[in-house]
Every structure is written in structure tokens, then in C-alpha cells.
Design a protein around this motif. Structure first.
Motif, short mmCIF file in Angstrom:
data_model
loop_
_atom_site.label_atom_id
_atom_site.label_comp_id
_atom_site.label_asym_id
_atom_site.label_seq_id
_atom_site.Cartn_x
_atom_site.Cartn_y
_atom_site.Cartn_z
N ILE A 85 0.82 -1.21 0.00
CA ILE A 85 0.00 0.00 0.00
C ILE A 85 0.85 1.26 0.00
N LEU A 86 1.94 1.27 0.80
CA LEU A 86 2.80 2.46 0.82
C LEU A 86 3.42 2.71 -0.54
N GLY A 87 4.00 1.67 -1.14
CA GLY A 87 4.67 1.83 -2.42
C GLY A 87 3.73 2.32 -3.51
N ILE A 88 2.53 1.76 -3.56
CA ILE A 88 1.61 2.14 -4.63
C ILE A 88 1.02 3.52 -4.39
N LEU A 89 0.84 3.92 -3.12
CA LEU A 89 0.36 5.28 -2.84
C LEU A 89 1.36 6.32 -3.33
N ILE A 90 2.64 6.12 -3.02
CA ILE A 90 3.65 7.09 -3.44
C ILE A 90 3.83 7.04 -4.96
N THR A 91 3.68 5.85 -5.54
CA THR A 91 3.72 5.74 -7.00
C THR A 91 2.61 6.57 -7.64
N GLY A 133 9.82 3.59 -10.52
CA GLY A 133 10.56 2.36 -10.27
C GLY A 133 11.13 2.30 -8.87
N ILE A 134 11.61 3.45 -8.36
CA ILE A 134 12.12 3.50 -6.98
C ILE A 134 11.04 3.06 -6.00
N CYS A 135 9.81 3.47 -6.25
CA CYS A 135 8.71 3.15 -5.33
C CYS A 135 8.30 1.68 -5.40
N LEU A 136 8.61 1.01 -6.51
CA LEU A 136 8.08 -0.34 -6.72
C LEU A 136 9.13 -1.44 -6.69
N THR A 137 10.40 -1.09 -6.80
CA THR A 137 11.41 -2.15 -6.86
C THR A 137 11.50 -2.92 -5.55
N GLY A 138 11.78 -4.21 -5.67
CA GLY A 138 11.94 -5.04 -4.48
C GLY A 138 13.37 -5.46 -4.25
N ASP A 139 14.32 -4.80 -4.92
CA ASP A 139 15.73 -5.19 -4.88
C ASP A 139 16.58 -3.98 -4.52
N ALA A 140 17.48 -4.13 -3.56
CA ALA A 140 18.27 -3.00 -3.06
C ALA A 140 19.24 -2.47 -4.12
N PHE A 141 19.79 -3.36 -4.97
CA PHE A 141 20.69 -2.88 -6.01
C PHE A 141 19.92 -2.21 -7.14
N ASN A 142 18.80 -2.79 -7.53
CA ASN A 142 17.97 -2.14 -8.55
C ASN A 142 17.47 -0.78 -8.08
N TYR A 266 10.47 8.41 1.15
CA TYR A 266 9.86 7.08 1.04
C TYR A 266 10.92 5.98 1.12
N VAL A 267 12.06 6.20 0.43
CA VAL A 267 13.14 5.21 0.47
C VAL A 267 13.63 5.00 1.89
N MET A 268 13.77 6.09 2.66
CA MET A 268 14.20 5.95 4.05
C MET A 268 13.18 5.13 4.85
N ILE A 269 11.89 5.40 4.67
CA ILE A 269 10.86 4.63 5.38
C ILE A 269 10.94 3.17 4.97
#
Length: 519
Positions: A85-91, A133-142, A266-269
Motif C-alpha cells: 500500500i505504501l509503495g503504490i500510494l507514493i507511485t 521504479g524507486i517506489c516499486l522495486t523489491g531489490d536493493a541494487f535495482n 519514502y526510500v528511508m521509510i
């Protein structure tokens, strides 16, 4: 197609950027409709993804590119995009701002960057691709890769501005590169200890292997944290922001100002909750004791610097730095209500900053300046523009029923229950500074008072403005309508604040956050 909504969020702007680059060489006018249609399609996909997340039993959806599946391979193999929910809201905030700015951009881009429309819109759509993409990626390197996609396109968009834009871009490049390098170095340490780059896998490895006391992980946490703070322009790492936003083209500042710092918050959260975990982030490090005091200094200094400005865009830039302090403080007071306030303020601040910069762009177009003393009589000439602009201003002050009031309310509540009185005091102080700033603007614009205090009127009800200065002269509809829409959104999000908070509470229900004193 519906089940691939996450992929379509990124496909629309990515392929739109390619279309602008190729087709724009033959016909520059085609770039604008491509950008608007790409953003409309991406926003549609984002709304569909939100519907899927809410309907999902776990309130999450996942999409793995390249044909990999979680049934056949362990998590972390393949490129996974993951939406809660957080990721898609910020997206949705990113996509909504992108669509409004794309519509607004037609005339400013033609006039400020003539002949460069294909390049501008290519970078514009790649910027949206990176931020979404930042809001939706599930990989720390991506995440690092997408942060750099957003950063590199941001450098290009800013560099197209005034003669001073090149120097401002250079400063941004220097600090941005340092921040990205620190983040990447931290991710390297994480991989050494956990053996995975998948965000969910990292947290599972920390818990399973008892890595909370690991010196390597502590160093990784500090490196990642400082890198993110630089990217979000947290004071004193803010030096790149005022010059970059003030010297950039109008459309660029309207796009970057509402989004870049908010996405990094958002990334920090995401890092403290979903990657390192609540226990590691708040109970195994000293940041929970140090950060609130750094926040106090950041908000105080940014507010004072904003008070010293005599030009709208530069004043707004320092207010953004202060607002960054608000949201970072909401995280590090370590409290349930603080997190609600911080997440809600990401949404609110994006909406009201968009409103203010759209208004500033219209003011610059008509008045040919954004200096305070060059704005007298604008209420008479541009009543709709100034109404939209000041709705954003009243929200940043925190007047109900705007969205800024409710997000600030949760931040203050979080500070109160955590007994962080210093945070509450500096919040109130900066709010008073914002009141002074915007009512000083109203005085200059409506009452036609100069910076020296001289009233240009000649008597009661006489502002000393001639017929030409008071003639109704709004900006073009392609710019005015997006401003009024953004002002409406500021009020609507405020009125329906409880619906937004309910979604945030669903996300936070997965984390054991204290509702009283956080430490």
C-alpha cells in the motif's frame, strides 16, 4: 493486461520516452501528446495496481520480469517489482504529479527550451520511470540503479535552464554522486553479510542470523542512511537544491520539486521498516537518539533561511528543506502517529509543492519576475492564479481543510506522545515563519506594499495601480487548469484525509510500532 499493472506503470513512460526520442526528430510537436498519453496510461495502470493491492489478502502484489517465478526460483533471483500500500500510494503521487505537469508543460517547454522538445520530453518520461521504479522495486541494487536513472535525467532537465543552471547542475552532480556512492557501498556491505539483495530477503536474513549486533550491518546502515539523507537534501546536505530548482526551466522545477525529496523520504521509510526492520533500525542503533536533534537543527535553519529570501522560488526551495525535516522527524521520533504523519506529509507536501510551483511558473510568465517587489497588483490581474497559489501556501502553513493541516496534526501528535517536545516546538516555530512569509507575500501582492514598507496607494481603497496593471489577464488555460486542479486536490485530500490515513494504517499494521514513548 490487468494482472501486469505494475509492469505497465513503467512501460508507458519508458516506451513513451523512446517514442519522443525517435519520432520527435521528424516532428517536434508530437512529443507533447506522447508525454501526456504516456502519463495518462501509466496513471491508469497505477490506479489498477492500487485496486489489486487493496483486494489482495496480504495487501501486496508482486511482478517478476523476465519469466522468473517464485514457484520455480527463490526470492531474489530475477528482477522483482513489489507493491504494497505504501509503495503504490507514493507511485500514484509520482504519476499524478507527472500527468499534471505534462499537461502544464506545453507552452513553457516551447518557450524556454525551443528546439529541444524531443530531448526534454524524453528526459521527462525517463525521470518518471525512475521515480516510479524507486517506489516499486523489491531489490536493493535495482533501487540504486533507479535512483541513478532519476538523478541523471534530473541533471539533464535542470541543465536546460538559465545561464546559471550549468553551475547548479554541477553542484547537484557532485553531491548526488557522493550520496549514490555511499548508498551503493552500504548495499555492498549488506550483500556480504546476508547473501541477498532482495529487500524482503535482507530483513529475513537479519532476523534469522541475528545480525542486529553485527558491526558490518551497523556500518551498512550508516552508509545507506547518509546516502539517502544527501539525496533528499536534508540539512546540511541541501546545498544543491535551491540553485537547482531556481535556475531550472519552469516545467523541470514543477516536476522535481514535488517529487524528488519526497520519493527519497519514502526510500528511508522503506529501508527502516521493510529492509533493516524496526528492531534493528530503532533499537540496535543510536540514530533514534541523534536524528530528532539533527531534525530540530535542520528545520530551524531552513525556516530562518526561507525568511531571509525575497524571491518566490528560492523561498519555496528553503521551505522544501524545512518540510524534509518535518518528515524525517516523523520517522525518527519512532512512533506510530509520527509514521502516519510522515507518510501522509509525503503525499500532502507533494500536492502543495506542486500547487506552489505551478503558480510560480504562471507568475513568472506574466510578471517576468518572481521577486516580491515585482508582483504588485497580481490579485487584480490574475485572481484565479493567485487563489490557486495561495491555497498551496495555506496548506504549507497548515490551515484546515487543506491536506497540510492533517499531516501536520499527526506529526505533532507523534511528537507529543513520544515526548519529543523539541520537535514540537520547532514545528510550531517553522509554521509561524511560514505564516509570516505568505502573509508578507499577500501584503506585497494585494496591498502593493514594497519591500521597504512604502504603500504605493494614495488613499483609502486606492492601490496606486493604473488600469493596465489591474486589467484581468490570467495565464493560458493549458497552464491555469493544471494549477486549479492541483489546488482542488490539496483541498480534496484534506477533506478525505481519513481515507488516506486508513490506507496508511493498513500498511503500518504489519509493524510493531509503539503508540506511546518510542524509546
Amino acid at each position: 493486461m490487468m494482472e501486469n499493472a505494475i509492469a505497465w506503470i513503467l512501460i508507458f513512460p519508458l516506451f513513451g520516452s523512446v517514442a519522443c526520442a525517435i519520432l520527435g526528430m521528424g516532428n517536434k510537436k508530437i512529443c507533447y501528446p506522447i508525454a501526456v498519453l504516456s502519463m495518462a496510461g501509466s496513471l491508469w495502470a497505477g490506479i489498477e495496481a492500487l485496486r489489486q493491492v487493496i483486494a489482495s489478502e496480504e495487501h501486496t502484489i508482486s511482478y517478476i520480469f523476465g519469466g522468473w517465478t517464485l514457484d520455480q526460483y527463490p526470492r531474489g533471483v530475477g528482477i522483482e517489482f513489489y507493491a504494497d500500500i505504501l509503495g503504490i500510494l507514493i507511485t500514484l503521487v509520482v504519476l499524478g504529479v507527472g500527468l499534471i505537469v505534462a499537461i502544464y508543460s506545453k507552452l513553457p517547454v516551447q518557450e524556454e527550451t525551443p528546439g529541444k522538445e524531443p530531448l526534454f520530453y524524453t528526459l521527462f518520461l525517463l525521470q518518471i520511470t525512475g521515480l516510479a521504479g524507486i517506489c516499486l522495486t523489491g531489490d536493493a541494487f535495482n533501487l540504486y540503479v533507479l535512483i541513478e536513472v532519476a538523478a541523471l535525467t534530473g541533471y539533464g532537465l535542470i541543465a536546460m535552464g538559465s545561464n546559471r543552471a550549468a553551475a547548479a547542475t554541477f553542484n547537484y552532480v557532485m553531491l548526488g554522486t557522493i550520496g549514490a556512492s555511499l548508498y551503493l557501498l552500504g548495499v555492498g556491505y549488506i550483500y556480504i553479510k546476508t547473501g541477498t539483495l532482495n529487500m524482503i530477503g535482507i530483513q529475513q536474513a537479519i532476523e534469522a542470523n541475528g545480525l542486529a549486533d553485527s558491526a558490518t550491518m551497523q556500518v551498512a546502515f550508516v552508509l545507506v542512511g547518509i546516502g539517502i539523507l544527501i539525496k533528499m537534501a536534508f540539512f546540511p546536505f541541501h546545498a544543491w537544491l535551491p540553485n537547482a530548482y531556481c535556475n531550472a526551466p519552469t516545467t523541470t522545477s514543477c516536476l522535481l520539486a514535488p517529487l524528488v525529496t519526497k520519493v527519497m523520504i519514502y526510500v528511508m521509510i522503506r529501508m527502516v521498516l521493510s529492509v533493516f526492520g524496526v528492531e534493528f533500525s530503532f533499537e540496535s542503533t543510536m540514530w533514534v537518539d541523534v536524528m530528532p536533534w539533527l531534525v530540530v537543527v535542520a528545520i530551524l535553519c531552513a525556516a530562518v533561511m526561507a525568511l531571509a529570501q525575497r524571491e518566490i522560488k528560492r523561498m519555496l526551495a528553503y521551505l522544501i528543506v524545512a518540510e524534509v525535516g518535518y518528515m524525517v522527524g516523523g520517522i525518527w521520533i519512532y512512533n506510530y502517529y509520527g509514521f502516519i504523519g510522515s507518510i501522509f506529509h509525503i503525499i500532502s507536501d507533494a500536492c502543495m509543492t506542486l500547487c506552489l510551483f505551478l503558480g510560480a511558473g504562471l507568475i513568472l510568465r506574466k510578471a517576468k519576475t518572481t521577486k516580491f517587489d515585482g508582483l504588485r497588483g497580481l490579485f487584480g490581474k490574475m485572481p484565479l492564479t493567485m487563489t490557486g497559489f495561495f491555497i498551496g501556501g495555506f496548506s504549507i502553513i497548515g490551515l484546515p481543510p487543506t491536506c497540510g493541516f492533517f499531516s501536520k496534526w499527526y506529526l505533532i501528535t507523534g511528537g507529543m506522545v513520544s515526548q519529543r517536545w523539541e520537535y514540537m516546538v520547532v514545528l510550531m516555530f517553522s509554521t509561524m515563519v511560514m505564516v509570516v512569509l505568505f502573509f508578507r507575500l499577500i501584503e506585497r501582492i494585494h496591498l502593493a506594499v514594497t519591500e521597504s514598507g512604502e504603500n504605493l496607494g494614495h488613499g483609502h481603497g486606492d492601490l496606486g495601480l493604473n488600469a493596465e496593471q489591474t486589467r484581468f489577464d490570467e495565464g493560458p488555460l493549458s497552464m491555469l487548469i493544471p494549477l486549479l486542479v492541483s489546488a482542488t486536490i490539496v483541498i480534496v485530500v484534506g477533506i478525505y484525509n481519513q481515507d488516506v490515513v486508513s490506507l496508511i494504517e493498513i500498511f503500518l499494521s504489519d509493524y510493531n510500532l509503539p503508540r506511546g514513548t518510542g524509546h
